[in-house]
Scaffold this active site. Structure first.
Site, PDB file in Angstrom:
ATOM      1  N   ASP A   1       2.469   5.679  -6.834  1.00  0.00           N
ATOM      2  CA  ASP A   1       3.664   5.976  -6.164  1.00  0.00           C
ATOM      3  C   ASP A   1       4.766   6.058  -7.273  1.00  0.00           C
ATOM      4  OD1 ASP A   1       2.794   5.394  -3.509  1.00  0.00           O
ATOM      5  OD2 ASP A   1       2.208   3.450  -4.175  1.00  0.00           O
TER       6      ASP A   1
ATOM      7  N   HIS B   1      -2.116  -2.233  -9.813  1.00  0.00           N
ATOM      8  CA  HIS B   1      -3.227  -1.892  -9.195  1.00  0.00           C
ATOM      9  C   HIS B   1      -4.392  -2.597  -9.278  1.00  0.00           C
ATOM     10  CE1 HIS B   1      -5.744   1.075  -7.146  1.00  0.00           C
ATOM     11  NE2 HIS B   1      -4.568   1.716  -6.924  1.00  0.00           N
TER      12      HIS B   1
ATOM     13  N   HIS C   1       0.870  -1.095  -0.002  1.00  0.00           N
ATOM     14  CA  HIS C   1      -0.008  -0.021  -0.003  1.00  0.00           C
ATOM     15  C   HIS C   1       0.941   1.202  -0.106  1.00  0.00           C
ATOM     16  CE1 HIS C   1      -3.592   2.519   0.467  1.00  0.00           C
ATOM     17  NE2 HIS C   1      -3.893   2.084   1.930  1.00  0.00           N
TER      18      HIS C   1
HETATM   19  C1  LIG Z   1      -1.088  -3.222  -5.903  1.00  0.00           C
HETATM   20  C2  LIG Z   1      -0.910  -4.664  -5.662  1.00  0.00           C
HETATM   21  C3  LIG Z   1      -0.802  -5.101  -4.421  1.00  0.00           C
HETATM   22  C4  LIG Z   1      -2.311  -4.963  -6.376  1.00  0.00           C
HETATM   23  O1  LIG Z   1      -2.330  -6.350  -6.291  1.00  0.00           O
HETATM   24  P1  LIG Z   1      -3.567  -7.367  -6.683  1.00  0.00           P
HETATM   25  O2  LIG Z   1      -4.628  -6.740  -7.123  1.00  0.00           O
HETATM   26  O3  LIG Z   1      -3.801  -8.234  -5.663  1.00  0.00           O
HETATM   27  O4  LIG Z   1      -2.725  -8.355  -7.832  1.00  0.00           O
HETATM   28  P2  LIG Z   1      -2.052  -9.629  -7.468  1.00  0.00           P
HETATM   29  O5  LIG Z   1      -1.108  -9.291  -6.157  1.00  0.00           O
HETATM   30  O6  LIG Z   1      -2.905 -10.698  -7.229  1.00  0.00           O
HETATM   31  O7  LIG Z   1      -1.080  -9.644  -8.968  1.00  0.00           O
HETATM   32  C5  LIG Z   1      -1.823 -10.208 -10.177  1.00  0.00           C
HETATM   33  C6  LIG Z   1      -0.429 -10.751 -11.002  1.00  0.00           C
HETATM   34  O8  LIG Z   1       0.333  -9.461 -11.329  1.00  0.00           O
HETATM   35  C7  LIG Z   1       1.550  -9.675 -10.900  1.00  0.00           C
HETATM   36  N1  LIG Z   1       1.963  -8.152 -10.394  1.00  0.00           N
HETATM   37  C8  LIG Z   1       1.092  -7.499  -9.893  1.00  0.00           C
HETATM   38  N2  LIG Z   1       1.830  -6.369  -9.382  1.00  0.00           N
HETATM   39  C9  LIG Z   1       3.086  -6.482  -9.612  1.00  0.00           C
HETATM   40  C10 LIG Z   1       4.250  -5.943  -9.626  1.00  0.00           C
HETATM   41  N3  LIG Z   1       4.232  -4.764  -8.918  1.00  0.00           N
HETATM   42  N4  LIG Z   1       5.388  -6.633  -9.945  1.00  0.00           N
HETATM   43  C11 LIG Z   1       5.620  -7.699 -10.822  1.00  0.00           C
HETATM   44  N5  LIG Z   1       4.269  -8.520 -10.548  1.00  0.00           N
HETATM   45  C12 LIG Z   1       3.189  -7.837 -10.485  1.00  0.00           C
HETATM   46  C13 LIG Z   1       1.515 -10.689  -9.774  1.00  0.00           C
HETATM   47  O9  LIG Z   1       2.696 -11.352  -9.596  1.00  0.00           O
HETATM   48  C14 LIG Z   1       0.615 -11.618 -10.412  1.00  0.00           C
HETATM   49  O10 LIG Z   1       1.035 -12.562 -11.304  1.00  0.00           O
HETATM   50  P3  LIG Z   1       0.774 -13.924 -11.509  1.00  0.00           P
HETATM   51  O11 LIG Z   1      -0.684 -13.964 -11.827  1.00  0.00           O
HETATM   52  O12 LIG Z   1       1.837 -14.130 -12.690  1.00  0.00           O
HETATM   53  O13 LIG Z   1       1.062 -14.390 -10.215  1.00  0.00           O
HETATM   54  C15 LIG Z   1       0.298  -5.303  -6.873  1.00  0.00           C
HETATM   55  O14 LIG Z   1       0.140  -4.798  -8.035  1.00  0.00           O
HETATM   56  C16 LIG Z   1       1.680  -5.029  -6.193  1.00  0.00           C
HETATM   57  O15 LIG Z   1       2.285  -5.628  -5.272  1.00  0.00           O
HETATM   58  N6  LIG Z   1       2.206  -3.654  -6.569  1.00  0.00           N
HETATM   59  C17 LIG Z   1       3.412  -3.206  -6.050  1.00  0.00           C
HETATM   60  C18 LIG Z   1       3.231  -2.282  -4.828  1.00  0.00           C
HETATM   61  C19 LIG Z   1       2.624  -1.265  -5.154  1.00  0.00           C
HETATM   62  O16 LIG Z   1       2.885  -0.460  -6.034  1.00  0.00           O
HETATM   63  N7  LIG Z   1       1.896  -0.603  -4.268  1.00  0.00           N
HETATM   64  C20 LIG Z   1       1.153   0.587  -4.254  1.00  0.00           C
HETATM   65  C21 LIG Z   1      -0.272   0.249  -4.966  1.00  0.00           C
HETATM   66  S1  LIG Z   1      -0.899   2.185  -5.281  1.00  0.00           S
END
Ligand SMILES: CC(C)(COP(=O)(O)OP(=O)(O)OC[C@H]1O[C@@H](n2cnc3c(N)ncnc32)[C@H](O)[C@@H]1OP(=O)(O)O)[C@@H](O)C(=O)NCCC(=O)NCCS
Length: 376
Positions: A311, A260, A221
């Site tokens: 971010d 996201h 987050h």
């Molecule tokens: C924001 C976030 C938590 C959303 O996650 P989510 O909706 O739960 O999506 P998931 O974690 O289920 O990811 C879905 C897929 O995309 C991939 N993915 C998502 N964000 C990724 C990232 N930043 N880097 C690499 N892979 C990513 C996951 O590994 C997953 O791949 P897979 O299906 O091959 O395993 C995720 O995109 C993330 O961890 N981003 C990095 C942290 C970040 O920038 N957070 C700020 C948000 S405003």
């Protein structure tokens, strides 16, 4: 038996709200119905706070009075300052902020009064004081004298002044104000949900905001901005982008500042911040971050189809303003405070305890075994 909701509550609508809306397919974010692409380049943080709390943009006189009311509440009570300077060990700035916000209620004359007027006063009290906590604690933990707030400066400019000891240039003020506006609110994100869950028990605003700060802290987050900057610093040069991204993705590492839950295109906040970052870079003696960040964004998109989120571009923008990475997440919190408090007040207005269910998948019908008969 009830169906289990999707993991991470993806796609689950948990409330009706009139504060903020997101179109994740088109990449549109609106505060109280106004597109942030129109809002962010023209408004200040104070105007945005007014909009989120009162559902209207303020007229000139209303804004002047509102700004003055916020500015006069910036100073910290001695007891909170004494607490900040007497931690037995040095907590990280986000931990210090979480603890100080919890303690703020002890000095708030409105604490204990749960009327809508008192809760609005608490929202103002918190919004005015969070930047002071962040700046004071940072300077103190780095062995420097605190710089008291200047009521003549706007909310964003005053923070940079308290942090750095000198007022920002007009461009720096505009950039920081815009970043704060863009971080001010974002619908039912994890920290807002945490705040609303706490408020739904009819616990007080300070408890709700303390829950929110603890939730924002996580790297998935609000903690992502500092990690995104660490990544950009590690990459260092455009020539190393390709190799870094390839290796990170091959190692199944998360690239911070990308992806996201809601946006399936570029986060609209990232679009505005990208423009501001590149404008600042163009005016700097050593332009660097715009080119590097754009290169990383293109490469991550080409290799994994992920788009940058708020971010990713806020990180180099804050860094260009001379802000240390340890303060990126606390700055997110002191920006988001107006959104959290608006959401908490909306929760109180039409409250019902938020109490979902879980499905039990553990072992059933086990006999109780007295301690004398148990074996390791
Ligand atoms: C924001 C976030 C938590 C959303 O996650 P989510 O909706 O739960 O999506 P998931 O974690 O289920 O990811 C879905 C897929 O995309 C991939 N993915 C998502 N964000 C990724 C990232 N930043 N880097 C690499 N892979 C990513 C996951 O590994 C997953 O791949 P897979 O299906 O091959 O395993 C995720 O995109 C993330 O961890 N981003 C990095 C942290 C970040 O920038 N957070 C700020 C948000 S405003």
């Amino acid at each position: 038996m009830s169906e289990v909701a999707s993991k991470g509550l993806e796609g689950v609508v948990i409330a009706e709200s009139a504060i903020c809306s997101i179109d994740g397919q088109k990449g549109i974010l609106r505060y109280r119905g106004i597109d942030i692409a129109d809002l962010a380049p023209h408004t200040t943080y104070e105007e945005t706070a007014y909009l989120l709390w009162f559902d209207e943009l303020p007229a000139r006189k209303q804004l002047d009075e509102f700004r003055a009311r916020l500015a006069e509440q910036r100073e910290l009570h001695d007891s909170v300052w004494n607490m900040l300077t007497s931690f037995p060990c040095w907590p990280q700035p986000m931990e210090a902020l979480r603890t100080a916000v919890s303690a703020l209620s002890s000095c708030d004359p409105n604490a204990g009064d749960e009327t809508p007027e008192a809760n609005l006063n608490k929202a103002m009290y918190l919004t005015a004081k969070l930047p002071t906590i962040v700046a004071y604690y940072w300077r103190h933990s780095n062995g420097r004298e605190r710089v008291h707030p200047d009521p003549q400066l706007g909310h964003a400019a005053n923070f940079l002044y308290m942090l750095r000891g000198e007022p920002p240039s007009p461009l720096e003020e505009r950039a920081f104000d815009m970043a704060m506006v863009l971080m001010a609110e974002h619908e039912m994100n994890a920290s807002t949900f945490a705040a609303r869950v706490t408020a739904s028990t009819l616990s007080d605003m300070y408890s709700a905001i303390t829950s929110a700060i603890g939730t924002l802290k996580g790297p998935l987050h609000g903690g992502a901005n500092a990690r995104a900057m660490e990544m950009l610093l590690e990459i260092g040069d455009v020539g190393r982008v390709e190799g870094y991204v390839t290796e990170a993705l091959a190692g199944k590492k998360r690239i911070m500042g990308f992806g996201h839950r809601i946006y399936k295109t570029t986060d609209p906040r990232a679009v505005v911040l990208r423009g501001m970052l590149c404008e600042m870079d163009a005016q700097s003696e050593n332009p660097h971050w715009c080119n590097l960040a754009l290169n990383v964004a293109e490469t991550v998109h080409a290799k994994k189809g992920l788009y940058p989120n708020v971010d990713f571009f806020s990180a180099p923008l804050l860094y260009s303003l001379g802000i240390p990475t340890e303060l990126f997440t606390p700055i997110f919190a002191m920006s988001r405070i107006v959104g959290w408090t608006a959401q908490v007040m909306e929760q109180y207005k039409d409250n019902r305890l938020i109490r979902p269910l879980s499905r039990y998948v553990g072992r059933e019908d086990r006999p109780y075994v007295p301690i004398e008969e148990r074996h390791e």
